[in-house]
Design an enzyme around this catalytic site. Structure first.
Site, mmCIF file in Angstrom:
data_model
loop_
_atom_site.group_PDB
_atom_site.id
_atom_site.type_symbol
_atom_site.label_atom_id
_atom_site.label_comp_id
_atom_site.label_asym_id
_atom_site.label_seq_id
_atom_site.Cartn_x
_atom_site.Cartn_y
_atom_site.Cartn_z
ATOM 1 N N ASP A 60 0.817 -1.208 0.000
ATOM 2 C CA ASP A 60 0.000 0.000 0.000
ATOM 3 C C ASP A 60 0.858 1.268 0.000
ATOM 4 O O ASP A 60 1.459 1.630 1.012
ATOM 5 C CB ASP A 60 -0.890 -0.038 1.256
ATOM 6 C CG ASP A 60 -1.727 1.208 1.397
ATOM 7 O OD1 ASP A 60 -2.225 1.459 2.513
ATOM 8 O OD2 ASP A 60 -1.877 1.952 0.410
ATOM 9 N N ASP A 110 -2.241 5.692 -5.122
ATOM 10 C CA ASP A 110 -2.416 4.825 -3.963
ATOM 11 C C ASP A 110 -2.729 3.382 -4.347
ATOM 12 O O ASP A 110 -3.870 3.055 -4.689
ATOM 13 C CB ASP A 110 -3.551 5.391 -3.084
ATOM 14 C CG ASP A 110 -3.733 4.588 -1.810
ATOM 15 O OD1 ASP A 110 -4.664 4.885 -1.046
ATOM 16 O OD2 ASP A 110 -2.939 3.650 -1.593
HETATM 17 C C1 LIG Z 1 -3.322 8.158 7.605
HETATM 18 C C2 LIG Z 1 -3.081 6.691 7.341
HETATM 19 C C3 LIG Z 1 -3.588 5.824 8.484
HETATM 20 C C4 LIG Z 1 -1.596 6.421 7.092
HETATM 21 O O1 LIG Z 1 -3.858 6.408 6.146
HETATM 22 C C5 LIG Z 1 -3.801 5.166 5.540
HETATM 23 O O2 LIG Z 1 -3.189 4.236 6.002
HETATM 24 N N1 LIG Z 1 -4.501 5.101 4.359
HETATM 25 C C6 LIG Z 1 -4.469 3.911 3.525
HETATM 26 C C7 LIG Z 1 -4.259 4.326 2.089
HETATM 27 N N2 LIG Z 1 -4.311 3.179 1.177
HETATM 28 C C8 LIG Z 1 -5.545 2.399 1.306
HETATM 29 C C9 LIG Z 1 -5.765 1.931 2.737
HETATM 30 C C10 LIG Z 1 -7.087 1.170 2.867
HETATM 31 O O3 LIG Z 1 -8.125 1.776 2.691
HETATM 32 N N3 LIG Z 1 -7.074 -0.179 3.182
HETATM 33 C C11 LIG Z 1 -8.360 -0.876 3.432
HETATM 34 C C12 LIG Z 1 -8.886 -1.595 2.205
HETATM 35 C C13 LIG Z 1 -8.603 -1.165 0.906
HETATM 36 C C14 LIG Z 1 -9.176 -1.851 -0.193
HETATM 37 C C15 LIG Z 1 -10.018 -2.949 0.000
HETATM 38 C C16 LIG Z 1 -10.275 -3.369 1.308
HETATM 39 CL CL1 LIG Z 1 -11.311 -4.723 1.592
HETATM 40 C C17 LIG Z 1 -9.708 -2.710 2.414
HETATM 41 CL CL2 LIG Z 1 -10.030 -3.268 4.002
HETATM 42 C C18 LIG Z 1 -5.851 -0.965 3.403
HETATM 43 C C19 LIG Z 1 -5.788 -2.252 2.660
HETATM 44 C C20 LIG Z 1 -4.892 -1.061 2.272
HETATM 45 C C21 LIG Z 1 -5.769 3.124 3.692
#
Ligand SMILES: CC(C)(C)OC(=O)N[C@@H]1CNC[C@H](C(=O)N(Cc2cccc(Cl)c2Cl)C2CC2)C1
Length: 339
Positions: A38, A225
């Protein structure tokens, strides 16, 4: 995997074009985990064996790290919590040998003892490996890629991401540490400087629908991202865009009538002097469901307050069309047309 030529590939699995994850190991003997690489975050966390909420075996289907089974485990115990826009992760820090693409590093990471149901209930992956800059790392932990760079085993201090466009494709994607993979892009890379040191974000000069530049006309920020499934933009801009293409918003996002999909206009993002356009094939997820076909528009409204916002976040659906190189040596991002 031998990385004798200074590049280390990790194949990725593509789950429904919305989650792309690859395998890493933690501990000795190796405990395997599927993680999202990520670029929007900078910490590594995986579920913990020492967890009360995740311990109900019936519900919890993910791999969990068991420190007591690793002879290279080192205790830390500092508290840890990440507040995502969409949920949170809480736990404590531990240290152990982490292997990514065959490269071992001694890494401080978080053992997650509680994960918010939303959105992790949908997660097919076990955890998250942040590929962001160190200043984005919670608790000031040195990120994995920084630990790898300091070993001087990589040909170049870059990493690249390929995301396939349909789940049947194999591999579903590829992360390359130390270089790029010519099998997955065509033509040359177009590079642009990151907006400010320490974030994978660039200046965007506009968002066009068809030939008309209708959003971000005075310029705005685009975050690249790899951990986001969709493209997000300021809610007002996205709702205007969705109105123009005739998309309806319901509880699970924007949808269009599948009969109209082939007539939808391209959406273009003006980055680094070029227009990066997405056609309906890139931004419509066509899902055949029992009650008939559903056509999901992979745009979401998200208002990020200043000074960070307003921002657009270009996620998996953008990266699937444009192979992306993240360059830590020159603090720049490169795009090439994905194959
Ligand atoms: C400010 C800070 C906390 C650093 O922000 C972040 O970390 N921001 C992250 C930025 N990139 C995406 C991240 C996110 O949303 N998920 C959840 C997710 C994404 C896609 C599909 C699913 Cl199912 C899920 Cl659960 C993590 C898996 C990467 C949050």
């Amino acid at each position: 995997e031998d990385f004798s030529n200074g590049t280390a590939p990790t194949p990725l699995t593509n789950y429904l074009d919305t989650q792309y994850y690859g395998e890493i190991s933690i501990g000795s003997p190796a405990q395997m985990f599927n993680v999202v690489f990520d670029t929007g975050s900078a910490n590594l966390w995986v579920p913990s064996q020492r967890s009360h909420t995740c311990s109900r075996r019936t519900v919890f289907t993910h791999n969990r790290y068991d420190a007591s089974m690793s002879r290279t485990y080192m205790e830390n115990g500092t508290g840890f919590s990440i507040q995502y826009a969409s949920g949170n992760v809480r736990g404590f820090l531990s240290e152990d040998v982490v292997v990514v693409g065959g490269i071992p590093v001694v890494q401080v990471f978080a053992e997650a003892t509680s994960l918010s149901a939303m959105p992790f209930i949908f997660a097919k992956f076990d955890g998250v490996l942040g590929m962001g800059y160190p200043n984005a790392a919670i608790d000031g932990i040195t990120p994995v890629f920084d630990r790898i760079m300091s070993q001087h085993v990589l040909k170049e201090e870059v990493f690249s991401v390929y995301y396939s466009r349909d789940p049947q494709h194999s591999p579903g994607g590829e992360l390359v540490l130390g270089g790029t993979d010519p099998n997955y892009y065509t033509g040359t890379f177009n590079y642009m400087e990151t907006k400010e040191m320490g974030k994978w974000e660039v200046v965007m000069k506009g968002v066009s629908l068809g030939t008309e530049r209708i959003f971000c006309a005075e310029g705005c920020t685009a975050v690249i991202d790899t951990g986001s499934s969709y493209i997000t933009g300021p809610a007002s801009s996205v709702s205007a865009l969705m109105k123009i293409i005739g998309a309806q918003l319901d509880e699970s996002g924007y949808k269009v009538n599948c009969d109209t999909v082939k007539t939808l206009p391209s959406v273009a993002f003006h980055l680094g002097g070029l227009e990066y356009s997405l056609t309906y094939e890139d931004y419509i997820l066509w899902q055949s469901q029992i009650e008939g076909d559903v056509c999901i528009v992979t745009f979401r409204g998200l208002d990020v307050p200043p000074p960070t916002g307003p921002i657009w976040i270009l996620g998996a659906n953008f990266i699937a069309r444009y192979y992306t190189e993240f360059d830590r040596r020159s603090n720049r991002i490169g795009f090439a047309v994905a194959v």
